[in-house]
Every structure is written in structure tokens, then in C-alpha cells.
Write an enzyme that holds these catalytic residues in place. Structure first.
Site, PDB file in Angstrom:
ATOM      1  CE1 TYR A 165      -4.065   1.582  -0.288  1.00 29.17           C
ATOM      2  CE2 TYR A 165      -3.597   2.638   1.815  1.00 29.17           C
ATOM      3  CZ  TYR A 165      -4.380   2.518   0.688  1.00 29.17           C
ATOM      4  OH  TYR A 165      -5.475   3.337   0.516  1.00 29.17           O
ATOM      5  CE  LYS A 206      -7.186   6.629   0.396  1.00 30.78           C
ATOM      6  NZ  LYS A 206      -8.317   7.411  -0.171  1.00 30.78           N
TER       7      LYS A 206
END
Length: 259
Positions: free
Chosen positions: A154, A161
Site C-alpha cells: 500500500y 490516507k
């Protein structure tokens, strides 16, 4: 019909498999009318038929990476139909070639671009929210569990995020005095165009399904319904929150070697 009489904007619709589409479907079922923005003419053409199924308004061009484009798009909406009730921000980006291997290999250019598109675009959206939202308006953005725990591949999106989630709290404070609420949904892994850019995403889906208390992955509809609730008057006392919609999969810790 908890959204009956309300009209709102969805930023980031990609196709019928996107989370934004699930949100749009839920909002429509609950009575809302919808507007959509798109980054380029190419993407506008791709989603125009979908947008027509939700309303009569043309897709509005808005490249969130360019200064002034968000404000310009909002001015266009207000001059055309007046103020709206809510905004859904479903926009994120990273070079998919950097969503693999070691995080420290992230380039400076991709780091800054990912932060700009995935985080700052929501900050700028909220900056201009007062000009477009009615009293008691609501904004929702989308995040992911990778902001809290290490999720293989990720990488820089986790940082973007995490920054986005912190932004939600500060923006909720900034806009609270005007009666505008700001929240985020942390959705469990789901097959979307964006998710396909994460290396070995199918393994993450499988692992999530196995460790979830409900023994399955979350659905488009479930995320959409949760978002509809946060945009509705039924959540009038909720702001600055990161709401997990993931079939409980974040209850059990992730081990890097498990995926």
C-alpha cells in the site's frame, strides 16, 4: 427516503465497480439527486452515461490537481442550480508501479503527487464548501485501514490516507462553527479500478475475508449505505469521525507475513 429533496455532488466516479458508484446508488435509492465531476474530457465521456442515470445534469470538469479548478467547478454549480446539500470526495492517486516492494523506494515526485491528489484535494474542497453547501451540509471522504497498520504494497497511499484522516479532524473543527460536518469512511478492501493498482490485492481480499468476523468482504452497497447515513440528517451529531465499514476485519490485527 432519508435523502428526499436533497441534492449533492460526487467527485471521483470511475465506473460501475467503484465505491463512488455504490454510494451514488444508495443515495439515489434514498431520494437524492446527484451531480458528478470528472478530471478530464476522457473520463467525462467514460462516465457520462452513468451520470445520466442519476440526473439530468452534465458532468462537470474539475481537475483537482490544478489550482482554481475546484472553486471554478463549484461556482459553475451554484450559478446553475444553486447551493447543494452534500459532497462525496472519492479521489486518490499513486503511480501503481510504486505500490509494490519497499515503501522507501517511493520517489519524491510520486509522494508529492499522491499527497496532492489524495489528501490536499479534500482540504481544498472543504475550503470552498461554504460557498456551495447549504446550512447543515455534510462532506464525506474515503480512506483505508492501511493508514493505521502496515498493509503490503500500500506504501505511499498509506501516508496519504493517514494525512487525509488527520485532515478530516481539523476540517471538522474548521467548518463546525458553520454547521457543516466532515467525516470519512474507512472501507474494507473491495474490488475497484483503484484497488487493482495495488500489487497482490487479491491476497489482501482473501485474507480480509478469512479474518473478518462476518467471514466475508464488505460490499459496495454497505459502503454506500453507510455514506448515505453520514450525509443524512440522521447523523446530524457526527463529525470529525473515521467510520470503519469493513465487516469487522480491523478487529483482528494484521501480520505482514499473513498476506
Amino acid at each position: 427516503m432519508i435523502m428526499n429533496g436533497k441534492i449533492g455532488l460526487i467527485m471521483g466516479l470511475a465506473n460501475k465497480f467503484s465505491i463512488a458508484y455504490g454510494i451514488a446508488e444508495s443515495l439515489k435509492q434514498m431520494g437524492a439527486k446527484l451531480l458528478f465531476t470528472s478530471q478530464t474530457e476522457y473520463f467525462k465521456n467514460k462516465i457520462s452515461d452513468i451520470a445520466k442515470s442519476f440526473g439530468d445534469h452534465d458532468v462537470i470538469l474539475c481537475d483537482v490537481s490544478k489550482d482554481g479548478d475546484i472553486e471554478k467547478a463549484f461556482d459553475c454549480i451554484v450559478s446553475t442550480i444553486g447551493k447543494i446539500d452534500f459532497i462525496v470526495h472519492s479521489i486518490a492517486f499513486s503511480d501503481k508501479d510504486e505500490l509494490i516492494g519497499k515503501y522507501y523506494n517511493t520517489t519524491r515526485a510520486n509522494f508529492l503527487h499522491a499527497m496532492n491528489i489524495s489528501c490536499y484535494s479534500f482540504t481544498e474542497t472543504c475550503k470552498h464548501a461554504r460557498s456551495i453547501l447549504k446550512e447543515n451540509g455534510s462532506l464525506v471522504t474515503l480512506t483505508y485501514y492501511g493508514s493505521e497498520k502496515v498493509v503490503p504494497n500500500y506504501n505511499v497511499m498509506a501516508l496519504a490516507k493517514a494525512a487525509l484522516e488527520t485532515s478530516v479532524r481539523y476540517l471538522a473543527e474548521d467548518l463546525g462553527e458553520f454547521g457543516i460536518r466532515v467525516n470519512a469512511i474507512s472501507a474494507g478492501p473491495i474490488k475497484t479500478l483503484a484497488a487493482s493498482g495495488v500489487s497482490e490485492f487479491s491476497k489482501i481480499l482473501s485474507y480480509d475475508r478469512q479474518r473478518s468476523p462476518l467471514r466475508r468482504n464488505v460490499t459496495q452497497q454497505e459502503i454506500g449505505d453507510a455514506c448515505t447515513f453520514l450525509l443524512s440528517d440522521m447523523s446530524s451529531g457526527i463529525t470529525g469521525e473515521i467510520i470503519h465499514v469493513d465487516c469487522g476485519s480491523n478487529i483482528i490485527g494484521v501480520k505482514f507475513d499473513d498476506v
